[in-house]
Design an enzyme around this catalytic site. Structure first.
Site, short mmCIF file in Angstrom:
data_model
loop_
_atom_site.label_atom_id
_atom_site.label_comp_id
_atom_site.label_asym_id
_atom_site.label_seq_id
_atom_site.Cartn_x
_atom_site.Cartn_y
_atom_site.Cartn_z
N GLU A 67 20.13 -5.51 8.95
CA GLU A 67 19.68 -6.17 10.18
C GLU A 67 20.55 -7.37 10.55
OE1 GLU A 67 15.57 -6.88 10.62
OE2 GLU A 67 14.96 -5.05 9.61
N LYS A 105 18.57 -13.46 9.82
CA LYS A 105 17.54 -12.48 10.14
C LYS A 105 16.91 -11.95 8.87
CE LYS A 105 16.62 -8.97 13.48
NZ LYS A 105 17.16 -8.15 14.55
N GLU A 114 17.76 -0.87 23.67
CA GLU A 114 18.52 -1.20 22.47
C GLU A 114 19.14 0.08 21.92
OE1 GLU A 114 16.21 -2.91 19.36
OE2 GLU A 114 15.33 -4.47 20.62
N GLU A 157 23.55 -11.69 12.86
CA GLU A 157 22.58 -12.78 12.73
C GLU A 157 22.28 -13.00 11.26
OE1 GLU A 157 19.48 -12.38 15.97
OE2 GLU A 157 20.50 -10.45 16.09
#
Length: 347
Positions: free
Chosen positions: A328, A322, A271, A319
Protein backbone atom coordinates in the site's frame (compact mmCIF):
# COMPACT_ATOMS: atom_id res chain seq x y z
CA UNK A 1 -10.04 -21.81 -16.95
CA UNK A 2 -11.76 -21.18 -13.61
CA UNK A 3 -12.42 -17.49 -13.11
CA UNK A 4 -15.11 -17.94 -10.47
CA UNK A 5 -13.63 -15.35 -8.15
CA UNK A 6 -12.08 -12.81 -10.48
CA UNK A 7 -14.22 -10.01 -9.08
CA UNK A 8 -14.14 -10.88 -5.43
CA UNK A 9 -10.40 -10.37 -5.05
CA UNK A 10 -9.85 -6.66 -4.77
CA UNK A 11 -8.11 -3.94 -2.81
CA UNK A 12 -10.48 -4.36 0.11
CA UNK A 13 -7.73 -3.61 2.60
CA UNK A 14 -7.23 -0.26 0.86
CA UNK A 15 -10.82 0.65 1.54
CA UNK A 16 -9.68 2.24 4.77
CA UNK A 17 -10.89 5.78 5.30
CA UNK A 18 -7.22 6.72 5.40
CA UNK A 19 -7.04 6.26 1.68
CA UNK A 20 -5.65 9.51 0.54
CA UNK A 21 -5.55 9.46 -3.05
CA UNK A 22 -7.24 11.63 -5.41
CA UNK A 23 -8.80 11.01 -8.59
CA UNK A 24 -9.13 13.36 -11.38
CA UNK A 25 -11.82 13.82 -13.79
CA UNK A 26 -11.19 13.44 -17.43
CA UNK A 27 -11.73 15.67 -20.38
CA UNK A 28 -12.25 14.66 -23.94
CA UNK A 29 -9.37 16.02 -25.99
CA UNK A 30 -9.53 15.36 -29.73
CA UNK A 31 -11.70 12.33 -29.00
CA UNK A 32 -9.25 10.88 -26.47
CA UNK A 33 -10.04 10.82 -22.77
CA UNK A 34 -7.45 12.25 -20.43
CA UNK A 35 -6.39 10.40 -17.31
CA UNK A 36 -6.77 11.54 -13.74
CA UNK A 37 -4.59 10.79 -10.73
CA UNK A 38 -5.42 10.16 -7.07
CA UNK A 39 -3.62 12.43 -4.61
CA UNK A 40 -2.94 10.95 -1.20
CA UNK A 41 -1.09 12.71 1.61
CA UNK A 42 -0.11 9.80 3.87
CA UNK A 43 3.61 10.45 3.78
CA UNK A 44 6.12 12.53 5.69
CA UNK A 45 8.26 13.30 2.65
CA UNK A 46 5.73 14.68 0.18
CA UNK A 47 5.96 18.10 -1.46
CA UNK A 48 3.64 20.89 -0.31
CA UNK A 49 0.24 21.24 -1.97
CA UNK A 50 1.30 24.24 -4.04
CA UNK A 51 4.08 22.20 -5.66
CA UNK A 52 1.73 19.26 -6.18
CA UNK A 53 -0.69 21.43 -8.13
CA UNK A 54 2.16 22.70 -10.31
CA UNK A 55 3.24 19.09 -10.86
CA UNK A 56 -0.25 18.19 -12.05
CA UNK A 57 -0.37 21.16 -14.39
CA UNK A 58 3.09 20.60 -15.84
CA UNK A 59 2.16 17.01 -16.69
CA UNK A 60 -1.13 17.91 -18.32
CA UNK A 61 -3.20 16.27 -15.58
CA UNK A 62 -6.61 17.91 -15.62
CA UNK A 63 -8.31 16.45 -12.56
CA UNK A 64 -7.56 15.15 -9.10
CA UNK A 65 -9.34 13.14 -6.42
CA UNK A 66 -8.79 13.92 -2.76
CA UNK A 67 -10.34 11.75 -0.07
CA UNK A 68 -11.30 14.42 2.40
CA UNK A 69 -11.32 18.22 2.52
CA UNK A 70 -7.86 19.65 3.06
CA UNK A 71 -7.60 23.42 3.22
CA UNK A 72 -4.01 23.81 1.88
CA UNK A 73 -4.84 21.53 -1.05
CA UNK A 74 -8.07 23.34 -1.88
CA UNK A 75 -6.34 26.71 -1.59
CA UNK A 76 -3.59 25.55 -3.95
CA UNK A 77 -6.17 24.35 -6.47
CA UNK A 78 -7.79 27.76 -6.77
CA UNK A 79 -7.50 29.09 -10.30
CA UNK A 80 -5.71 25.95 -11.51
CA UNK A 81 -8.56 24.82 -13.79
CA UNK A 82 -8.01 21.28 -12.47
CA UNK A 83 -11.26 19.42 -11.88
CA UNK A 84 -11.62 18.06 -8.36
CA UNK A 85 -13.31 15.03 -6.87
CA UNK A 86 -13.60 15.59 -3.13
CA UNK A 87 -14.31 12.73 -0.77
CA UNK A 88 -16.09 12.21 2.54
CA UNK A 89 -14.56 9.55 4.78
CA UNK A 90 -16.68 6.61 5.86
CA UNK A 91 -16.42 7.53 9.53
CA UNK A 92 -17.86 10.97 8.75
CA UNK A 93 -21.06 9.74 7.08
CA UNK A 94 -23.29 9.47 10.15
CA UNK A 95 -23.38 13.20 10.96
CA UNK A 96 -24.38 13.92 7.35
CA UNK A 97 -27.66 12.06 7.82
CA UNK A 98 -28.68 15.39 9.37
CA UNK A 99 -29.62 17.74 6.49
CA UNK A 100 -28.34 20.80 8.34
CA UNK A 101 -24.93 19.20 8.84
CA UNK A 102 -24.78 18.28 5.14
CA UNK A 103 -25.63 21.86 4.20
CA UNK A 104 -22.86 23.11 6.47
CA UNK A 105 -20.40 20.63 4.94
CA UNK A 106 -21.18 21.88 1.43
CA UNK A 107 -20.91 25.48 2.57
CA UNK A 108 -17.52 24.99 4.24
CA UNK A 109 -15.88 22.66 1.73
CA UNK A 110 -17.44 23.46 -1.63
CA UNK A 111 -19.15 26.83 -1.74
CA UNK A 112 -16.29 28.47 0.16
CA UNK A 113 -13.93 27.56 -2.71
CA UNK A 114 -16.22 27.61 -5.75
CA UNK A 115 -15.95 28.73 -8.52
CA UNK A 116 -12.19 29.24 -8.00
CA UNK A 117 -11.92 25.48 -7.48
CA UNK A 118 -13.60 23.40 -10.21
CA UNK A 119 -15.42 20.69 -8.31
CA UNK A 120 -16.67 17.79 -10.43
CA UNK A 121 -17.72 15.01 -8.08
CA UNK A 122 -18.33 14.54 -4.38
CA UNK A 123 -17.52 10.95 -3.40
CA UNK A 124 -19.63 10.23 -0.33
CA UNK A 125 -17.89 7.25 1.24
CA UNK A 126 -15.31 4.91 -0.24
CA UNK A 127 -15.66 1.13 -0.55
CA UNK A 128 -18.40 0.69 2.05
CA UNK A 129 -18.97 -3.05 2.55
CA UNK A 130 -21.93 -5.13 3.72
CA UNK A 131 -21.97 -5.48 7.48
CA UNK A 132 -20.31 -2.11 7.99
CA UNK A 133 -22.45 0.33 9.97
CA UNK A 134 -21.69 2.93 7.32
CA UNK A 135 -24.15 1.13 5.02
CA UNK A 136 -26.97 2.54 7.17
CA UNK A 137 -25.74 6.09 6.69
CA UNK A 138 -24.55 6.03 3.09
CA UNK A 139 -27.74 6.73 1.14
CA UNK A 140 -29.08 9.41 3.55
CA UNK A 141 -25.69 11.15 3.41
CA UNK A 142 -25.64 11.04 -0.40
CA UNK A 143 -29.19 12.41 -0.54
CA UNK A 144 -28.49 15.23 1.90
CA UNK A 145 -25.25 16.28 0.20
CA UNK A 146 -27.06 16.19 -3.16
CA UNK A 147 -29.88 18.33 -1.78
CA UNK A 148 -27.37 20.82 -0.39
CA UNK A 149 -25.63 21.02 -3.77
CA UNK A 150 -29.01 21.52 -5.44
CA UNK A 151 -29.94 24.26 -2.97
CA UNK A 152 -26.69 25.98 -3.92
CA UNK A 153 -27.72 25.70 -7.60
CA UNK A 154 -24.59 23.65 -8.35
CA UNK A 155 -26.30 20.40 -9.37
CA UNK A 156 -25.46 20.87 -13.05
CA UNK A 157 -21.74 21.29 -12.26
CA UNK A 158 -21.16 18.90 -9.36
CA UNK A 159 -22.44 15.33 -9.17
CA UNK A 160 -22.76 13.44 -5.91
CA UNK A 161 -21.87 9.74 -5.83
CA UNK A 162 -20.00 7.05 -3.90
CA UNK A 163 -17.05 4.79 -4.73
CA UNK A 164 -17.48 1.01 -4.58
CA UNK A 165 -15.16 -1.92 -5.17
CA UNK A 166 -15.84 -5.14 -7.02
CA UNK A 167 -16.18 -7.27 -3.87
CA UNK A 168 -19.87 -6.28 -3.99
CA UNK A 169 -20.34 -8.53 -7.03
CA UNK A 170 -21.12 -12.24 -7.26
CA UNK A 171 -21.28 -14.86 -10.03
CA UNK A 172 -18.70 -12.95 -11.99
CA UNK A 173 -17.51 -15.53 -14.47
CA UNK A 174 -18.38 -15.06 -17.20
CA UNK A 175 -19.12 -11.32 -16.98
CA UNK A 176 -22.64 -11.84 -18.31
CA UNK A 177 -23.54 -13.81 -15.16
CA UNK A 178 -22.53 -11.08 -12.73
CA UNK A 179 -24.88 -9.51 -10.21
CA UNK A 180 -24.65 -7.70 -6.92
CA UNK A 181 -24.30 -10.15 -4.06
CA UNK A 182 -27.21 -10.69 -1.71
CA UNK A 183 -25.58 -8.86 1.22
CA UNK A 184 -24.62 -5.93 -1.02
CA UNK A 185 -27.95 -5.58 -2.83
CA UNK A 186 -29.92 -4.27 0.13
CA UNK A 187 -27.85 -1.10 0.45
CA UNK A 188 -26.36 -0.60 -3.03
CA UNK A 189 -29.48 -0.95 -5.21
CA UNK A 190 -31.32 2.07 -3.71
CA UNK A 191 -28.11 4.08 -4.18
CA UNK A 192 -27.87 3.01 -7.82
CA UNK A 193 -31.48 4.07 -8.37
CA UNK A 194 -30.80 7.46 -6.78
CA UNK A 195 -27.70 8.03 -8.93
CA UNK A 196 -29.54 7.07 -12.12
CA UNK A 197 -32.47 9.34 -11.30
CA UNK A 198 -30.16 12.30 -10.73
CA UNK A 199 -27.74 11.86 -13.63
CA UNK A 200 -24.76 10.97 -11.44
CA UNK A 201 -22.21 8.27 -12.30
CA UNK A 202 -21.16 5.41 -10.07
CA UNK A 203 -17.51 5.52 -9.03
CA UNK A 204 -15.71 2.16 -9.07
CA UNK A 205 -12.24 1.18 -7.84
CA UNK A 206 -10.95 -1.62 -10.07
CA UNK A 207 -7.67 -3.46 -9.51
CA UNK A 208 -6.39 -6.38 -11.56
CA UNK A 209 -3.34 -6.75 -9.31
CA UNK A 210 -5.29 -8.39 -6.50
CA UNK A 211 -7.04 -10.78 -8.84
CA UNK A 212 -3.64 -11.91 -10.07
CA UNK A 213 -1.94 -12.38 -6.70
CA UNK A 214 -4.98 -13.85 -4.93
CA UNK A 215 -5.84 -16.37 -7.68
CA UNK A 216 -2.57 -16.95 -9.60
CA UNK A 217 -3.78 -20.27 -10.99
CA UNK A 218 -6.75 -18.60 -12.64
CA UNK A 219 -5.36 -15.18 -13.59
CA UNK A 220 -2.15 -15.01 -15.61
CA UNK A 221 0.19 -12.05 -15.33
CA UNK A 222 -0.26 -11.06 -19.01
CA UNK A 223 -4.05 -11.15 -18.57
CA UNK A 224 -3.73 -8.76 -15.62
CA UNK A 225 -1.23 -6.44 -17.36
CA UNK A 226 -3.02 -6.06 -20.72
CA UNK A 227 -0.24 -8.02 -22.45
CA UNK A 228 -2.01 -11.24 -23.44
CA UNK A 229 -1.19 -11.95 -27.11
CA UNK A 230 -4.72 -13.01 -27.96
CA UNK A 231 -8.20 -13.78 -26.67
CA UNK A 232 -8.11 -15.44 -23.23
CA UNK A 233 -11.76 -16.49 -23.13
CA UNK A 234 -15.08 -15.85 -24.82
CA UNK A 235 -18.25 -15.20 -22.85
CA UNK A 236 -20.52 -17.79 -24.43
CA UNK A 237 -23.67 -15.88 -23.44
CA UNK A 238 -22.66 -12.71 -25.27
CA UNK A 239 -19.98 -14.01 -27.67
CA UNK A 240 -17.73 -11.19 -26.45
CA UNK A 241 -13.98 -11.89 -26.39
CA UNK A 242 -11.83 -10.96 -23.39
CA UNK A 243 -8.10 -10.30 -23.57
CA UNK A 244 -7.57 -8.67 -20.17
CA UNK A 245 -8.94 -8.84 -16.64
CA UNK A 246 -9.83 -5.15 -16.45
CA UNK A 247 -12.45 -5.53 -19.20
CA UNK A 248 -13.90 -8.60 -17.51
CA UNK A 249 -14.17 -6.74 -14.21
CA UNK A 250 -15.77 -3.64 -15.65
CA UNK A 251 -18.17 -5.56 -17.90
CA UNK A 252 -19.22 -7.63 -14.89
CA UNK A 253 -20.12 -4.39 -13.13
CA UNK A 254 -22.04 -3.18 -16.19
CA UNK A 255 -23.99 -6.45 -16.16
CA UNK A 256 -24.78 -6.13 -12.46
CA UNK A 257 -26.03 -2.59 -13.01
CA UNK A 258 -28.32 -3.80 -15.79
CA UNK A 259 -29.78 -6.42 -13.48
CA UNK A 260 -30.21 -3.77 -10.80
CA UNK A 261 -32.34 -1.69 -13.19
CA UNK A 262 -29.73 0.89 -14.22
CA UNK A 263 -28.44 -0.20 -17.65
CA UNK A 264 -27.41 3.31 -18.65
CA UNK A 265 -25.65 4.35 -15.46
CA UNK A 266 -22.20 5.71 -16.25
CA UNK A 267 -19.27 4.13 -14.42
CA UNK A 268 -16.21 6.23 -13.63
CA UNK A 269 -13.12 4.17 -12.79
CA UNK A 270 -12.13 6.11 -9.73
CA UNK A 271 -9.02 4.09 -8.89
CA UNK A 272 -6.80 1.63 -10.71
CA UNK A 273 -3.14 0.87 -10.23
CA UNK A 274 -0.30 -1.58 -9.62
CA UNK A 275 2.33 -1.45 -6.83
CA UNK A 276 6.01 -1.13 -7.69
CA UNK A 277 7.30 -2.88 -4.54
CA UNK A 278 6.25 -4.57 -1.33
CA UNK A 279 4.61 -7.78 -2.51
CA UNK A 280 4.24 -10.57 -5.03
CA UNK A 281 4.61 -9.36 -8.64
CA UNK A 282 4.97 -5.80 -7.33
CA UNK A 283 7.81 -4.33 -9.38
CA UNK A 284 8.67 -1.18 -11.27
CA UNK A 285 8.57 -3.13 -14.51
CA UNK A 286 5.11 -4.59 -13.92
CA UNK A 287 3.70 -1.35 -12.57
CA UNK A 288 5.04 0.66 -15.49
CA UNK A 289 3.58 -1.86 -17.93
CA UNK A 290 0.21 -1.70 -16.21
CA UNK A 291 -0.06 2.09 -16.08
CA UNK A 292 1.03 2.59 -19.68
CA UNK A 293 -1.32 -0.08 -21.01
CA UNK A 294 -4.18 1.09 -18.81
CA UNK A 295 -3.90 4.67 -20.12
CA UNK A 296 -3.96 3.43 -23.69
CA UNK A 297 -6.71 0.92 -23.11
CA UNK A 298 -9.35 3.15 -21.53
CA UNK A 299 -9.48 5.29 -24.66
CA UNK A 300 -11.54 2.58 -26.34
CA UNK A 301 -13.82 1.11 -23.70
CA UNK A 302 -14.65 -2.56 -23.07
CA UNK A 303 -16.10 -5.34 -25.22
CA UNK A 304 -19.52 -4.60 -23.74
CA UNK A 305 -19.39 -0.80 -23.89
CA UNK A 306 -17.27 1.05 -26.42
CA UNK A 307 -16.10 4.61 -25.95
CA UNK A 308 -13.58 6.37 -23.75
CA UNK A 309 -13.73 5.61 -20.03
CA UNK A 310 -13.22 8.33 -17.44
CA UNK A 311 -10.46 6.87 -15.29
CA UNK A 312 -8.05 7.77 -12.52
CA UNK A 313 -4.68 6.33 -11.62
CA UNK A 314 -3.93 5.25 -8.09
CA UNK A 315 -1.84 7.08 -7.04
CA UNK A 316 0.16 10.26 -7.38
CA UNK A 317 2.84 9.45 -4.78
CA UNK A 318 4.15 6.56 -2.72
CA UNK A 319 2.90 7.04 0.84
CA UNK A 320 5.44 5.88 3.38
CA UNK A 321 3.14 6.34 6.38
CA UNK A 322 0.24 4.34 5.05
CA UNK A 323 -0.96 1.44 7.17
CA UNK A 324 -1.80 -2.07 6.08
CA UNK A 325 0.26 -4.31 3.82
CA UNK A 326 3.62 -3.05 2.56
CA UNK A 327 2.36 -2.80 -1.02
CA UNK A 328 0.00 0.00 0.00
CA UNK A 329 3.01 2.28 0.35
CA UNK A 330 4.15 1.75 -3.27
CA UNK A 331 1.40 2.75 -5.70
CA UNK A 332 2.85 6.14 -6.63
CA UNK A 333 3.52 7.11 -10.23
CA UNK A 334 5.78 9.93 -9.02
CA UNK A 335 8.55 9.82 -6.46
CA UNK A 336 8.51 12.25 -3.56
CA UNK A 337 11.05 14.40 -5.46
CA UNK A 338 8.37 14.85 -8.17
CA UNK A 339 10.20 12.72 -10.74
CA UNK A 340 8.13 10.17 -12.65
CA UNK A 341 8.79 6.51 -11.92
CA UNK A 342 7.45 5.69 -15.38
CA UNK A 343 7.36 7.73 -18.56
CA UNK A 344 3.62 8.25 -18.85
CA UNK A 345 1.60 10.56 -21.09
CA UNK A 346 -1.65 11.59 -19.43
CA UNK A 347 -3.57 12.94 -22.42
Amino acid sequence: MAFSSILTTNKAHMASPLLILGLLSSLVISGVQSIGVCYGRNGNNLPPASEVVQLLKSNGITGVRIYEPNQPTLQALKGSNIEVTIGILNQNLQPLTNPATATEWVQNNVRAYSPDVKFRYIAVGNEVHPGNEATNHLLPAIQNIHNAIKAANLQDQIKVSTAIDTTLLANTFPPSNAEFSGPASSFIKPIITFLANNGSPLLANIYTYFGRVDTPNDISLPYALFTSPGVVFQDQNTKLDYRNLFDALLDSLYTALEKAGAPNLQVVVSESGWPSAGGTEASVENAGTYYKNFINHVKNGTPKKKGAIEAYLFALFDENQKGGDEIEKHFGIFNANKQQKYQLSFN
